[in-house]
Enzyme design. Structure first.
Site, PDB file in Angstrom:
ATOM      1  N   ASP A   1       0.853  -1.182   0.000  1.00 16.45           N
ATOM      2  CA  ASP A   1       0.000   0.000   0.000  1.00 16.45           C
ATOM      3  C   ASP A   1       0.893   1.238   0.000  1.00 16.45           C
ATOM      4  OD1 ASP A   1      -2.064  -1.789   0.351  1.00 16.45           O
ATOM      5  OD2 ASP A   1      -2.908  -0.807   2.118  1.00 16.45           O
TER       6      ASP A   1
ATOM      7  N   HIS B   1       4.705  -7.459  -0.050  1.00 18.87           N
ATOM      8  CA  HIS B   1       4.378  -8.748  -0.661  1.00 18.87           C
ATOM      9  C   HIS B   1       5.081  -8.923  -2.005  1.00 18.87           C
ATOM     10  CE1 HIS B   1       0.916  -9.825   2.090  1.00 18.87           C
ATOM     11  NE2 HIS B   1       1.174  -8.573   2.432  1.00 18.87           N
TER      12      HIS B   1
ATOM     13  N   SER C   1       8.479   2.965   5.527  1.00 20.86           N
ATOM     14  CA  SER C   1       9.278   3.741   4.593  1.00 20.86           C
ATOM     15  C   SER C   1       8.982   3.398   3.165  1.00 20.86           C
ATOM     16  CB  SER C   1      10.764   3.661   4.876  1.00 20.86           C
ATOM     17  OG  SER C   1      11.448   4.478   4.009  1.00 20.86           O
TER      18      SER C   1
END
Length: 287
Positions: free
Chosen positions: A90, A147, A252
């Site tokens: 995200d 991921h 980050s």
């Protein structure tokens, strides 16, 4: 003037000391403190807890458990387009595009060396020369697990020591070679699109970076360290597309690299585009 003072402070502050202190606070298990701090953070950054596997903020043993929270099944469906390369996290696209003359674009007037980003090894960097990169910035409110964009077999992991400059638009525009100077973990995979590097970049108050195969990688000793996973004596580590790769404890950036003529970035994406883990980041450049 404010941004100038902010940049000056970035060079003067004790990055690692502040980050370790932040790590201690984030691991604090004193109930009243961790509950109050977690509740404040969730409200301040408008964290969407309805998609979290555990919605009750007070149920997390410490702030880091909340920050690296798991999501409910189906909260991040994986794009099913044949051959799709998935967004690993995200966040927002900081930059994406070609790796030209061995350089990766950071912001107007600034770039950095792909070889330095990967730890300085010319042999590791060579397959990515003339290839493609995408930089994804994870904000405080985001889901902070990273991921796999594609299924891959882990070949090598490199811990690269460095500074811990804050990562945001101001530092990207004013700190030369930002992502090649900050502490980072380089993960190199063999995939159906050739070599793929996923680089987890630390920042100020990023207390640690973990991977699913090695656990806590940072903070280690202050020296570059390489871990080989393609030796005959080791059991191969294979991760499927969409599987968790690692996580940030306090945030980050993730940078994904591919070799030349392997991927084509989704036309809808550009600098500043909001993205979610599992959506299509790119398509194969060739059949």
């Amino acid at each position: 003037m404010k941004s100038r003072l902010f940049i000056i402070s970035q060079y003067l502050l004790p990055h690692h000391l502040l980050s370790r202190l932040a790590g201690c606070i984030a691991e604090c298990r004193v109930r009243w403190f961790k509950n109050a701090f977690t509740a404040w953070f969730a409200k301040r950054y408008q964290v969407n807890m309805s998609e979290a596997l555990v919605e009750d903020l007070s149920a997390y043993e410490h702030f880091n458990a909340f920050f690296t929270r798991a999501l409910k099944p189906g909260a991040r469906p994986l794009d099913e387009t044949p051959g799709a390369i998935l967004c690993p996290a995200d966040g927002a696209v900081s930059q994406l595009g070609p790796i030209e003359h061995g350089r990766i674009f950071q912001a107007k007037g600034h770039g950095f060396s792909a070889q330095e980003l990967l730890g300085g090894d010319p042999a590791m960097a060579a397959p990515f020369m003339g290839g493609e990169f995408a930089t994804i910035y994870l904000s405080p409110k985001d889901y902070h697990r990273v991921h796999m964009p594609l299924a891959g077999t882990l070949r090598e992991m490199v811990y690269v020591p460095g500074r811990l400059f804050s990562v945001n638009q101001t530092t990207a525009e004013n700190v030369p070679e930002l992502f090649a100077r900050n502490e980072r973990v380089v993960c190199l995979f063999d995939t159906e699109r050739g070599p793929m590097a996923v680089v987890l970049v630390g920042a100020m108050i990023v207390a640690s970076i973990e991977t699913v195969w090695a656990g806590l990688v940072t903070p280690p000793k202050r020296e570059l360290k390489t871990f080989r996973y393609d030796e005959a004596s080791r059991t191969p580590i294979h991760l499927e597309k969409g599987a968790e790769l690692g996580r940030f404890k306090l945030g980050s950036t993730a940078i994904v690299l591919f070799g030349p003529e392997q991927v084509k970035w989704a036309e809808s994406l550009g600098a500043g585009s909001a993205v979610r883990m599992g959506q299509q980041l790119a398509a194969p450049a060739q059949a």
